[in-house]
Design an enzyme around this catalytic site. Sequence first.
Site, short mmCIF file in Angstrom:
data_model
loop_
_atom_site.label_atom_id
_atom_site.label_comp_id
_atom_site.label_asym_id
_atom_site.label_seq_id
_atom_site.Cartn_x
_atom_site.Cartn_y
_atom_site.Cartn_z
N ARG A 124 20.93 -24.07 25.81
CA ARG A 124 19.88 -24.67 24.98
C ARG A 124 19.98 -24.05 23.59
O ARG A 124 19.98 -22.84 23.42
CB ARG A 124 18.49 -24.46 25.58
CG ARG A 124 18.10 -23.01 25.85
CD ARG A 124 16.63 -22.90 26.24
NE ARG A 124 16.32 -21.59 26.78
CZ ARG A 124 16.04 -20.50 26.06
NH1 ARG A 124 16.05 -20.58 24.74
NH2 ARG A 124 15.77 -19.35 26.65
N HIS A 167 13.04 -21.46 24.36
CA HIS A 167 12.72 -21.87 25.72
C HIS A 167 11.64 -22.95 25.71
O HIS A 167 11.78 -23.99 26.35
CB HIS A 167 12.25 -20.67 26.53
CG HIS A 167 11.79 -20.98 27.91
ND1 HIS A 167 12.67 -21.36 28.91
CD2 HIS A 167 10.56 -20.98 28.47
CE1 HIS A 167 11.99 -21.58 30.03
NE2 HIS A 167 10.72 -21.36 29.78
N TYR A 214 16.81 -12.23 21.58
CA TYR A 214 17.60 -11.90 22.76
C TYR A 214 18.97 -12.58 22.79
O TYR A 214 19.74 -12.37 23.72
CB TYR A 214 16.83 -12.22 24.05
CG TYR A 214 16.32 -13.65 24.15
CD1 TYR A 214 17.12 -14.67 24.67
CD2 TYR A 214 15.03 -13.98 23.74
CE1 TYR A 214 16.65 -15.97 24.77
CE2 TYR A 214 14.55 -15.28 23.85
CZ TYR A 214 15.36 -16.27 24.35
OH TYR A 214 14.88 -17.56 24.45
#
Length: 361
Positions: free
Chosen positions: A260, A264, A274
């Site tokens: 992706r 999220h 991250y």
Amino acid sequence: MSVSTAVEQASNNNPLQILAPDGTVVRPEMMPQLSDDELRELMRKMVFTRVWDQRAISLNRQGRLGFYAPVAGQEAAMIGSEAALAKEDFVLPSYRDIPQMVWHGFPMYQAFLYSRGHVHGGQIPEGVNVLMPQIIIAAQCTQLTGVAMGFKLRNEKRVAITYFGDGATSQGDFYEGMNFAGVYKLPAIFFSQNNGYAISVPFEKQTAAENIAVKAKAAGIASARVDGMDILAVYKAVQDAKERGLAGDGATLIEALTYRYGPHTMAGDDPTRYRTGEEQGEWEQRDPLIRFRKFLEGKGLWSEKDEEAVIEEAKQAVADAMKKADEYPKMKVTDLIDVMFETLPAELQAQKAEYLEKESK
């Protein structure tokens, strides 16, 4: 491709790929039998979905949509898998899988109402074979077995497919669903979109298994591992899994390796905390739209004019769906109470009467 071959590939960590990132065919013997029009339609749906996703993100930022999980980067996994199904087959999505629902027949304006929390967003039209998105991680895996068991008991030639991320494979429902499907040899497809992260948790912290596909072995079901940025590989894997299910050979777990590009969800996630820019750049080189566009252009099946037409089509469709959602009657508390039970218990009848009194003032 037979699923048994895919099982062998899963065991040696080698995902099926039909198209290389530059659009060249690397496994011609695995190519699904699709007409030129069908190939063009796959591209149309991917371009449409990319534009729709961009518009939905903007609408969310404007406060016109509620919860939204971006899908850019995962179009091949989503569109390729749904396209291999028939409309009578059943789709059980997670919260990111709105594209599969809409391409399976769910109206886009209702998807927007669902995002806003409107009750009509969850009222599935007759003949549209989907469930509403599952928010509880992996709960759709056990629901899948119930739907597939119903098909088997009724001797219906249909399959059910459910979608989930890599994080869901750490949940008990994932294992329970596969075990049940294995015991009863159900026409079920477990489709994992492994985008490398469960929100911010990387895959290697989810499991010590070498990949997700090998987890099917303990449940006694078949598995396939595919390049989830390659729409033809995804289509082929789901097509084979469906054929197995209809033939009475049981369930299949498919692991699609994808990515992706965005957060999220739009609820405050920041992927730069991250993920590295280098990693993002590497996956953007594998973009499913670029890959398939090059393949189609090489066959003389796609042009810049075709793409521009789809972009405008998608913009208009989103605008029309948003307008219809805006014009839909606003939900009241009494509407929510009415849909909770067929016959309202006494305490809800009392609450409804109280709200009706307030609404009349």
